[in-house]
Design an enzyme around this catalytic site. Structure first.
Site, PDB file in Angstrom:
ATOM      1  N   PHE A 123     -15.241 -19.922   4.653  1.00 48.48           N
ATOM      2  CA  PHE A 123     -14.293 -19.453   3.589  1.00 48.48           C
ATOM      3  C   PHE A 123     -12.986 -19.526   4.142  1.00 48.48           C
ATOM      4  CE2 PHE A 123     -13.945 -14.834   1.495  1.00 48.48           C
ATOM      5  CZ  PHE A 123     -14.014 -15.574   0.392  1.00 48.48           C
ATOM      6  N   GLN A 237      -0.221 -10.521  -1.009  1.00 49.26           N
ATOM      7  CA  GLN A 237      -0.726 -11.947  -1.239  1.00 49.26           C
ATOM      8  C   GLN A 237      -0.853 -12.046  -2.568  1.00 49.26           C
ATOM      9  OE1 GLN A 237      -4.845 -12.304   0.252  1.00 49.26           O
ATOM     10  NE2 GLN A 237      -4.062 -14.118   1.402  1.00 49.26           N
ATOM     11  N   HIS A 239      -2.514 -14.185  -5.499  1.00 48.38           N
ATOM     12  CA  HIS A 239      -3.534 -15.501  -5.825  1.00 48.38           C
ATOM     13  C   HIS A 239      -2.878 -16.338  -6.736  1.00 48.38           C
ATOM     14  CE1 HIS A 239      -7.355 -16.974  -7.256  1.00 48.38           C
ATOM     15  NE2 HIS A 239      -8.011 -16.782  -5.903  1.00 48.38           N
ATOM     16  N   LEU A 253      -8.523 -11.901 -11.889  1.00 52.59           N
ATOM     17  CA  LEU A 253      -8.609 -13.270 -11.165  1.00 52.59           C
ATOM     18  C   LEU A 253      -9.588 -14.359 -11.785  1.00 52.59           C
ATOM     19  CD1 LEU A 253      -7.740 -13.246  -8.019  1.00 52.59           C
ATOM     20  CD2 LEU A 253     -10.152 -13.241  -7.455  1.00 52.59           C
ATOM     21  N   GLU A 256     -10.982 -19.382  -7.488  1.00 49.32           N
ATOM     22  CA  GLU A 256     -10.679 -20.683  -6.872  1.00 49.32           C
ATOM     23  C   GLU A 256     -11.853 -21.735  -6.878  1.00 49.32           C
ATOM     24  OE1 GLU A 256      -8.727 -19.941  -2.974  1.00 49.32           O
ATOM     25  OE2 GLU A 256      -6.965 -19.831  -4.086  1.00 49.32           O
ATOM     26  N   ARG A 287      -3.519 -22.030  -0.983  1.00 49.52           N
ATOM     27  CA  ARG A 287      -3.233 -21.179  -2.091  1.00 49.52           C
ATOM     28  C   ARG A 287      -1.881 -20.673  -2.267  1.00 49.52           C
ATOM     29  NH1 ARG A 287      -6.057 -15.053  -2.124  1.00 49.52           N
ATOM     30  NH2 ARG A 287      -7.545 -16.050  -1.025  1.00 49.52           N
ATOM     31  N   HIS A 352      -2.596  -9.823  -5.530  1.00 51.21           N
ATOM     32  CA  HIS A 352      -3.937  -9.696  -5.324  1.00 51.21           C
ATOM     33  C   HIS A 352      -4.340  -8.704  -3.893  1.00 51.21           C
ATOM     34  CE1 HIS A 352      -8.013 -10.925  -5.026  1.00 51.21           C
ATOM     35  NE2 HIS A 352      -7.915 -11.659  -3.820  1.00 51.21           N
ATOM     36  N   ARG A 387      -3.446 -12.769   4.588  1.00 46.45           N
ATOM     37  CA  ARG A 387      -4.932 -12.180   4.837  1.00 46.45           C
ATOM     38  C   ARG A 387      -5.910 -13.546   4.875  1.00 46.45           C
ATOM     39  NH1 ARG A 387      -9.605 -10.413   1.343  1.00 46.45           N
ATOM     40  NH2 ARG A 387      -8.201 -11.182  -0.309  1.00 46.45           N
TER      41      ARG A 387
HETATM   42  C1  FAD Z   1     -10.927  -9.684  -7.550  1.00 47.47           C
HETATM   43  C2  FAD Z   1     -11.039  -9.418  -6.039  1.00 47.47           C
HETATM   44  C3  FAD Z   1     -11.866 -10.107  -5.104  1.00 47.47           C
HETATM   45  C4  FAD Z   1     -11.946  -9.759  -3.835  1.00 47.47           C
HETATM   46  N1  FAD Z   1     -12.638 -10.411  -2.983  1.00 47.47           N
HETATM   47  C5  FAD Z   1     -12.748 -10.167  -1.783  1.00 47.47           C
HETATM   48  C6  FAD Z   1     -13.591 -10.792  -0.753  1.00 47.47           C
HETATM   49  O1  FAD Z   1     -14.573 -11.670  -1.231  1.00 47.47           O
HETATM   50  N2  FAD Z   1     -13.860 -10.290   0.696  1.00 47.47           N
HETATM   51  C7  FAD Z   1     -12.884  -9.329   1.091  1.00 47.47           C
HETATM   52  O2  FAD Z   1     -13.006  -9.306   2.152  1.00 47.47           O
HETATM   53  N3  FAD Z   1     -12.096  -8.784   0.346  1.00 47.47           N
HETATM   54  C8  FAD Z   1     -12.022  -8.930  -1.104  1.00 47.47           C
HETATM   55  N4  FAD Z   1     -11.231  -8.328  -1.907  1.00 47.47           N
HETATM   56  C9  FAD Z   1     -10.325  -7.299  -1.367  1.00 47.47           C
HETATM   57  C10 FAD Z   1     -11.196  -6.041  -1.110  1.00 47.47           C
HETATM   58  O3  FAD Z   1     -12.024  -5.995  -2.410  1.00 47.47           O
HETATM   59  C11 FAD Z   1     -10.410  -4.732  -0.948  1.00 47.47           C
HETATM   60  O4  FAD Z   1      -9.197  -5.181  -0.163  1.00 47.47           O
HETATM   61  C12 FAD Z   1     -11.244  -3.541  -0.385  1.00 47.47           C
HETATM   62  O5  FAD Z   1     -12.292  -3.644  -1.369  1.00 47.47           O
HETATM   63  C13 FAD Z   1     -10.465  -2.337  -0.515  1.00 47.47           C
HETATM   64  O6  FAD Z   1     -11.245  -1.284  -0.135  1.00 47.47           O
HETATM   65  P1  FAD Z   1     -10.639   0.395   0.000  1.00 47.47           P
HETATM   66  O7  FAD Z   1     -11.787   1.041   0.781  1.00 47.47           O
HETATM   67  O8  FAD Z   1      -9.594   0.119   1.213  1.00 47.47           O
HETATM   68  O9  FAD Z   1     -10.168   0.823  -1.203  1.00 47.47           O
HETATM   69  P2  FAD Z   1     -10.802   0.869  -2.701  1.00 47.47           P
HETATM   70  O10 FAD Z   1     -11.935   0.182  -2.892  1.00 47.47           O
HETATM   71  O11 FAD Z   1      -9.496   0.341  -3.531  1.00 47.47           O
HETATM   72  O12 FAD Z   1     -10.815   2.274  -2.939  1.00 47.47           O
HETATM   73  C14 FAD Z   1      -9.825   3.279  -2.968  1.00 47.47           C
HETATM   74  C15 FAD Z   1     -10.423   4.471  -3.310  1.00 47.47           C
HETATM   75  O13 FAD Z   1      -9.278   5.472  -3.393  1.00 47.47           O
HETATM   76  C16 FAD Z   1      -9.401   6.573  -4.468  1.00 47.47           C
HETATM   77  N5  FAD Z   1      -8.151   6.926  -4.740  1.00 47.47           N
HETATM   78  C17 FAD Z   1      -6.998   6.308  -4.925  1.00 47.47           C
HETATM   79  N6  FAD Z   1      -5.866   7.085  -5.269  1.00 47.47           N
HETATM   80  C18 FAD Z   1      -6.311   8.490  -5.272  1.00 47.47           C
HETATM   81  C19 FAD Z   1      -5.842   9.594  -5.600  1.00 47.47           C
HETATM   82  N7  FAD Z   1      -4.411   9.618  -5.697  1.00 47.47           N
HETATM   83  N8  FAD Z   1      -6.733  10.706  -5.477  1.00 47.47           N
HETATM   84  C20 FAD Z   1      -7.912  10.590  -5.097  1.00 47.47           C
HETATM   85  N9  FAD Z   1      -8.539   9.331  -4.981  1.00 47.47           N
HETATM   86  C21 FAD Z   1      -7.714   8.288  -4.948  1.00 47.47           C
HETATM   87  C22 FAD Z   1      -9.992   5.508  -5.524  1.00 47.47           C
HETATM   88  O14 FAD Z   1     -10.672   6.352  -6.744  1.00 47.47           O
HETATM   89  C23 FAD Z   1     -10.796   4.776  -4.574  1.00 47.47           C
HETATM   90  O15 FAD Z   1     -12.052   5.549  -4.511  1.00 47.47           O
HETATM   91  C24 FAD Z   1     -10.912  -8.736  -3.232  1.00 47.47           C
HETATM   92  C25 FAD Z   1     -10.185  -8.090  -4.301  1.00 47.47           C
HETATM   93  C26 FAD Z   1     -10.368  -8.319  -5.406  1.00 47.47           C
HETATM   94  C27 FAD Z   1      -9.160  -7.638  -6.329  1.00 47.47           C
END
Ligand code: FAD
Length: 580
Positions: A123, A237, A239, A253, A256, A287, A352, A387
């Site tokens: 990756f 970042q 994309h 998205l 890629e 990228r 992204h 990242r």
């Molecule tokens: C299309 C895409 C593909 C990706 N692919 C990968 C990958 O292959 N590998 C990888 O490592 N990463 C990948 N990422 C990045 C990764 O998905 C995220 O960085 C990660 O999931 C973030 O998780 P988190 O728990 O920090 O936040 P999130 O999953 O964003 O969760 C945030 C939480 O906070 C809550 N929240 C927000 N504001 C409030 C508020 N004011 N009050 C109450 N609740 C609130 C939301 O409801 C949610 O429950 C990808 C991202 C995208 C967009």
């Protein structure tokens, strides 16, 4: 709304966010016997985490025995353009194998080899194969496993509470204030410790790979209002390929893998422009180079009517597209009613991932406010200026566990927790004022104005003039927001949520532009037209405070073990490797 309709509850630890980071923290707390409440503004099985596709990293050495956590750390530090904190990176890479074990224990079904070992693939700029995956639904599978485990453990979770403010007394957090998204009733949640796991700020650009109403910068505003500093907010970042059409799907998205399978980029005149930017690797260039090329073609007027460039797979033939890119085929049929086996996709760079965020202790994830922790995409430290694909899911799981343990320790060590009626009243007033106000402005168009100005003034390429113009335009939007009217209706309190989303976006945008102005160099994802070179004096983290000041913080050295791995590492060819 009278005070009587305000619900009060208490938890030893409050977790804000039910994505991967928040749920992992909640599981850790519960397994340690600590009472926890998890709240979110979106359904737990549909947190942003479900979008993650490609995989999660850990040096398991199932495919490449010569791999090591030190090498994983070395790859991560190099890819960060030397802005990641080595202490956080080393912890991440050392603990990542245990994080995968946890997920497997919770029932996550990762791809496996015939001998039963976990499959690991290349990756991005990883030297060895160390990415575990579940088809191209890795995030969904991880989220499913975490929700299942949290449910089994009886973790109290609410998906309908929007947190508007953290409650702080004398530099120490004692809970949070919010409202119910359905009926508008208020919540006062008191807690010994609060874990902020509320995601990033990439939705403040017009094109973003986040969905509507997520990653609006809420965590940054909640943290900054409570007294936290933010760091490296300019490091976002982009994309290279997000959808541009239709408007409501802009930014979604385009993997890629499309370029990996032979997709060709053309501008509106039909020119295969990558021949000018990277004649050798063409569409398989790095990228950031493809993002910059796409951006330049559009900015210099060679883009399409909708402001994109064309990405064509029609020459591959229908069977190949359906077999190799089924998810993309379906995405374009569903969202754009477009058959990509016949018609090129329109694409443009899309915001992204937030590499900057709340400044934390690299090991405990404690913030500047006592009892308050930040974890996941809302925190900073691991990714620096770029990242490494697959590291953010690992970060959520590794530091989710650590932060859970730290919050448990903090809660157990408290003799008494002071509450502050004035702080609660201020949080209550903030919501009351918004609901009572009558004016001519509405949250959605103002949010759109923020996204426009961020895209035009602080996008893929930045300059002093553009950033300064961005600040002026942002101040105008902020002034208009003072005349914003909020009208909840029978369908619920979404309008109020949008108003607070906007507040988060305004703060995150201001911090991003102010940091971007201070980073007078080009490094990783941060491109300055007026400072096109990397400046060794700026191998520093930029620390932003709510008064708009930006201080510099030096990056500590790596441990000898990782320094040795860094000195050994040959260049890694990333051609054809997914980076998402
Ligand atoms: C299309 C895409 C593909 C990706 N692919 C990968 C990958 O292959 N590998 C990888 O490592 N990463 C990948 N990422 C990045 C990764 O998905 C995220 O960085 C990660 O999931 C973030 O998780 P988190 O728990 O920090 O936040 P999130 O999953 O964003 O969760 C945030 C939480 O906070 C809550 N929240 C927000 N504001 C409030 C508020 N004011 N009050 C109450 N609740 C609130 C939301 O409801 C949610 O429950 C990808 C991202 C995208 C967009």
């Amino acid at each position: 709304m009278t005070q009587l309709e305000e619900r009060r509850t208490a938890a030893s630890v409050l977790v804000i966010g039910t994505g991967a980071a928040g749920l992992r923290a909640a599981i850790e707390l519960t397994e340690r016997g600590v009472q926890v409440l998890c709240v979110a503004k979106r359904r737990r099985d549909d947190a942003h985490t479900v979008l993650a596709a490609g995989g999660i990293n850990a040096a398991l050495r199932t495919m490449d025995p010569e791999d090591s956590w030190e090498q994983h750390a070395a790859d991560t530090l190099r890819e960060s353009y030397w802005l990641a904190d080595p202490r956080a990176v080393e912890l991440l890479c050392r603990e990542a194998p245990a994080a995968i074990d946890d997920l497997v224990r919770y029932g996550a079904q990762f791809a496996r080899e015939e001998d039963g070992g976990l499959t690991q693939r290349f990756f991005g700029a990883h030297r060895f194969r160390r990415t575990c995956f579940a088809g191209d639904y890795t995030g969904r599978e991880i989220q499913r496993a975490l929700v299942r485990r949290a449910t089994e453990l009886g973790v109290a979770m609410r998906d309908d509470v929007y947190v508007t403010r953290l409650l702080v007394h004398d530099g120490r957090v004692f809970g949070a204030y919010g409202f119910d998204l359905e009926d508008g009733s208020r919540w006062v949640i008191v807690a010994d410790a609060v874990i902020l796991a509320a995601g990033g700020h990439t939705r403040i650009w017009r094109r973003s790979s986040s969905r509507r109403d997520e990653n609006t910068g809420d965590a940054m505003r909640l943290g900054a209002d409570a007294g936290c500093r933010l760091r490296d907010m300019e490091l976002v970042q982009f994309h290279p390929t997000g959808m541009v059409f239709p408007e409501e799907s802009a930014g979604t998205l385009v993997t890629e893998a499309v370029r990996g399978e032979g997709g060709i980029l053309r501008n509106a005149s039909g020119e295969r422009f990558m021949e000018r930017y990277d004649p050798e690797r063409l569409e398989l260039s790095a990228r950031d180079r493809v993002a910059l090329a796409n951006y330049t073609e559009i900015a210099e007027g060679r883009g399409t009517e909708h402001g994109g460039v064309l990405l064509d797979v029609s020459h591959l033939g229908r069977d190949v597209v359906l077999q190799r890119l089924p998810r993309m085929y379906r995405q374009f049929v569903d969202l754009a009613m477009l058959d990509i086996t016949r018609t090129p996709m329109e694409v443009a760079p899309t915001a992204h991932y937030s590499m900057g965020g709340i400044r934390i202790d690299p090991e405990t994830h404690a913030t500047d406010v006592e009892g308050l922790y930040a974890v996941g995409e809302c925190a900073t430290g691991v990714h620096g200026a770029n990242r490494l694909g697959g590291n953010s899911l690992a970060e959520c799981i590794v530091f989710g566990r650590i932060v859970g343990a730290e919050a448990a320790r903090w809660s157990a060590g408290l003799d008494a927790q002071a509450r502050d009626r004035v702080a609660i009243a201020a949080a209550r007033d903030e919501v009351d004022v918004l609901l009572a106000r009558r004016g001519e402005e509405f949250a959605r168009p103002l949010q759109r104005a923020v996204r426009d100005l961020m895209s035009e003034c602080c996008g893929v390429v930045r300059s002093e003039d553009g950033l300064k113009e961005g600040l002026v335009r942002l101040a105008e939007v902020a002034a208009r927001a003072d005349a914003m009217e909020v009208r909840p209706d029978i369908a619920g309190y979404e309008d109020l949520a949008h108003a607070f989303d906007l507040q988060g976006s305004l703060l995150a945008a201001r911090a991003t532009i102010q940091c971007a102005l201070e980073r007078r160099e080009t490094r990783g994802a941060h491109n300055r037209l007026d400072f096109p070179e990397q400046d060794p004096r700026l191998q520093m983290n930029l620390v932003w405070a709510a008064d708009g000041t930006v201080a510099r913080e030096s990056v500590p050295p790596s441990s000898p073990a990782v320094a040795a791995a860094l000195s050994e590492r040959p260049e890694v060819d990333t051609a054809g490797r997914l980076l998402e």
